[in-house]
Design a protein around this motif. Structure first.
Motif, mmCIF file in Angstrom:
data_model
loop_
_atom_site.group_PDB
_atom_site.id
_atom_site.type_symbol
_atom_site.label_atom_id
_atom_site.label_comp_id
_atom_site.label_asym_id
_atom_site.label_seq_id
_atom_site.Cartn_x
_atom_site.Cartn_y
_atom_site.Cartn_z
ATOM 1 N N ARG A 70 0.826 -1.206 0.000
ATOM 2 C CA ARG A 70 0.000 0.000 0.000
ATOM 3 C C ARG A 70 0.869 1.269 0.000
ATOM 4 N NH1 ARG A 70 -3.289 -1.040 4.545
ATOM 5 N NH2 ARG A 70 -1.967 0.303 5.781
ATOM 6 N N GLN A 71 1.922 1.272 0.793
ATOM 7 C CA GLN A 71 2.806 2.433 0.859
ATOM 8 C C GLN A 71 3.585 2.619 -0.443
ATOM 9 O OE1 GLN A 71 2.838 4.760 3.218
ATOM 10 N NE2 GLN A 71 1.254 3.633 4.311
ATOM 11 N N GLN A 72 3.995 1.519 -1.054
ATOM 12 C CA GLN A 72 4.688 1.610 -2.340
ATOM 13 C C GLN A 72 3.760 2.173 -3.414
ATOM 14 O OE1 GLN A 72 6.131 -2.383 -2.904
ATOM 15 N NE2 GLN A 72 7.936 -2.037 -1.623
ATOM 16 N N GLN A 73 2.505 1.768 -3.371
ATOM 17 C CA GLN A 73 1.531 2.282 -4.323
ATOM 18 C C GLN A 73 1.304 3.779 -4.085
ATOM 19 O OE1 GLN A 73 -2.380 0.580 -3.949
ATOM 20 N NE2 GLN A 73 -2.954 1.140 -6.037
ATOM 21 N N ASN A 74 1.189 4.183 -2.828
ATOM 22 C CA ASN A 74 1.020 5.607 -2.515
ATOM 23 C C ASN A 74 2.207 6.424 -2.997
ATOM 24 O OD1 ASN A 74 -1.418 5.084 -1.289
ATOM 25 N ND2 ASN A 74 -0.609 5.145 0.795
ATOM 26 N N TYR A 75 3.418 5.900 -2.783
ATOM 27 C CA TYR A 75 4.619 6.609 -3.220
ATOM 28 C C TYR A 75 4.669 6.700 -4.746
ATOM 29 C CZ TYR A 75 9.447 8.011 -3.833
ATOM 30 O OH TYR A 75 10.578 8.693 -4.204
ATOM 31 N N ALA A 76 4.298 5.620 -5.427
ATOM 32 C CA ALA A 76 4.277 5.641 -6.894
ATOM 33 C C ALA A 76 3.291 6.695 -7.404
ATOM 34 C CB ALA A 76 3.918 4.259 -7.438
ATOM 35 N N GLN A 77 2.156 6.825 -6.727
ATOM 36 C CA GLN A 77 1.184 7.852 -7.116
ATOM 37 C C GLN A 77 1.744 9.250 -6.886
ATOM 38 O OE1 GLN A 77 -2.263 6.782 -4.808
ATOM 39 N NE2 GLN A 77 -2.971 5.259 -6.296
ATOM 40 N N LEU A 78 2.475 9.444 -5.785
ATOM 41 C CA LEU A 78 3.090 10.751 -5.522
ATOM 42 C C LEU A 78 4.139 11.085 -6.581
ATOM 43 C CD1 LEU A 78 3.568 10.729 -1.634
ATOM 44 C CD2 LEU A 78 2.008 12.163 -2.967
ATOM 45 N N VAL A 79 4.939 10.087 -6.950
ATOM 46 C CA VAL A 79 5.958 10.312 -7.979
ATOM 47 C C VAL A 79 5.290 10.643 -9.304
ATOM 48 C CG1 VAL A 79 7.737 9.157 -9.363
ATOM 49 C CG2 VAL A 79 7.732 8.911 -6.870
ATOM 50 N N GLU A 80 4.248 9.919 -9.627
ATOM 51 C CA GLU A 80 3.529 10.152 -10.881
ATOM 52 C C GLU A 80 2.918 11.548 -10.918
ATOM 53 O OE1 GLU A 80 -0.344 8.145 -12.777
ATOM 54 O OE2 GLU A 80 1.302 6.734 -12.371
ATOM 55 N N ALA A 81 2.438 12.014 -9.774
ATOM 56 C CA ALA A 81 1.827 13.344 -9.700
ATOM 57 C C ALA A 81 2.873 14.441 -9.521
ATOM 58 C CB ALA A 81 0.824 13.387 -8.555
ATOM 59 N N GLY A 82 4.151 14.057 -9.359
ATOM 60 C CA GLY A 82 5.208 15.043 -9.179
ATOM 61 C C GLY A 82 5.226 15.650 -7.779
ATOM 62 N N GLN A 83 4.677 14.951 -6.804
ATOM 63 C CA GLN A 83 4.603 15.480 -5.449
ATOM 64 C C GLN A 83 5.556 14.785 -4.482
ATOM 65 O OE1 GLN A 83 0.477 14.932 -4.526
ATOM 66 N NE2 GLN A 83 -0.148 16.804 -5.592
ATOM 67 N N ALA A 84 6.316 13.817 -4.952
ATOM 68 C CA ALA A 84 7.261 13.119 -4.078
ATOM 69 C C ALA A 84 8.414 14.067 -3.744
ATOM 70 C CB ALA A 84 7.788 11.867 -4.761
ATOM 71 N N PRO A 85 8.803 14.130 -2.477
ATOM 72 C CA PRO A 85 9.875 15.063 -2.108
ATOM 73 C C PRO A 85 11.208 14.660 -2.733
ATOM 74 C CG PRO A 85 9.249 13.704 -0.236
ATOM 75 C CD PRO A 85 8.291 13.402 -1.328
ATOM 76 N N ASN A 86 11.914 15.655 -3.256
ATOM 77 C CA ASN A 86 13.228 15.403 -3.827
ATOM 78 C C ASN A 86 14.295 15.999 -2.911
ATOM 79 O OD1 ASN A 86 13.236 18.167 -4.333
ATOM 80 N ND2 ASN A 86 12.518 17.918 -6.440
ATOM 81 N N LEU A 87 15.539 15.921 -3.311
ATOM 82 C CA LEU A 87 16.649 16.381 -2.487
ATOM 83 C C LEU A 87 16.535 17.871 -2.168
ATOM 84 C CD1 LEU A 87 19.172 15.222 -1.184
ATOM 85 C CD2 LEU A 87 20.448 15.886 -3.209
#
Length: 123
Positions: A70-87
């Motif tokens: 479930r957490q991996q799926q949530n993270y994949a959705q964040l990356v896809e939406a461009g909302q995953a935190p970067n450096l």
């Protein structure tokens, strides 16, 4: 005899609550301990009766597998939406901590490499 089931150190509150609910749902007796005022103890969930340890561990393993997916799926959705935190976003959120960690990494790497570099500098 009591058996340690799950350490709660650095576990999100929602995960700890889901584990409590899972144990309650299956009527597995447990109790919790905390580390105390000086953080000397152990934050953990313990089984009150070790006779159901195998069942509890299987339930916990199944839950953790499901939560990881479930957490991996949530993270994949964040990356896809461009909302995953970067450096850069990590740096902007806590710049002093980020700089401190970089300095610590450089210091430890320097100490580790020093025995290999010193003979080359003396030659």
């Amino acid at each position: 005899m009591a058996r340690l089931l799950f350490k709660l150190a650095q576990v999100p509150d929602d995960e700890a609550q889901e584990i409590r609910n899972l144990l309650d749902e299956h009527q597995i007796a447990y109790y919790e301990t905390d580390a105390g005022l000086f953080r000397v103890g152990l934050d953990a969930i313990w089984l009150a009766d070790g006779s159901r340890e195998e069942e509890a561990r299987k339930l916990l393993g199944d839950y953790q597998s499901e939560r990881a997916a479930r957490q991996q799926q949530n993270y994949a959705q964040l990356v896809e939406a461009g909302q995953a935190p970067n450096l850069w976003q990590h740096f902007c959120a806590q710049p002093l901590r980020f700089i401190g960690l970089v300095i610590a990494i450089i210091f430890v790497a320097g100490l580790t490499l020093l025995p290999f570099v010193m003979p080359a500098l003396q030659a």
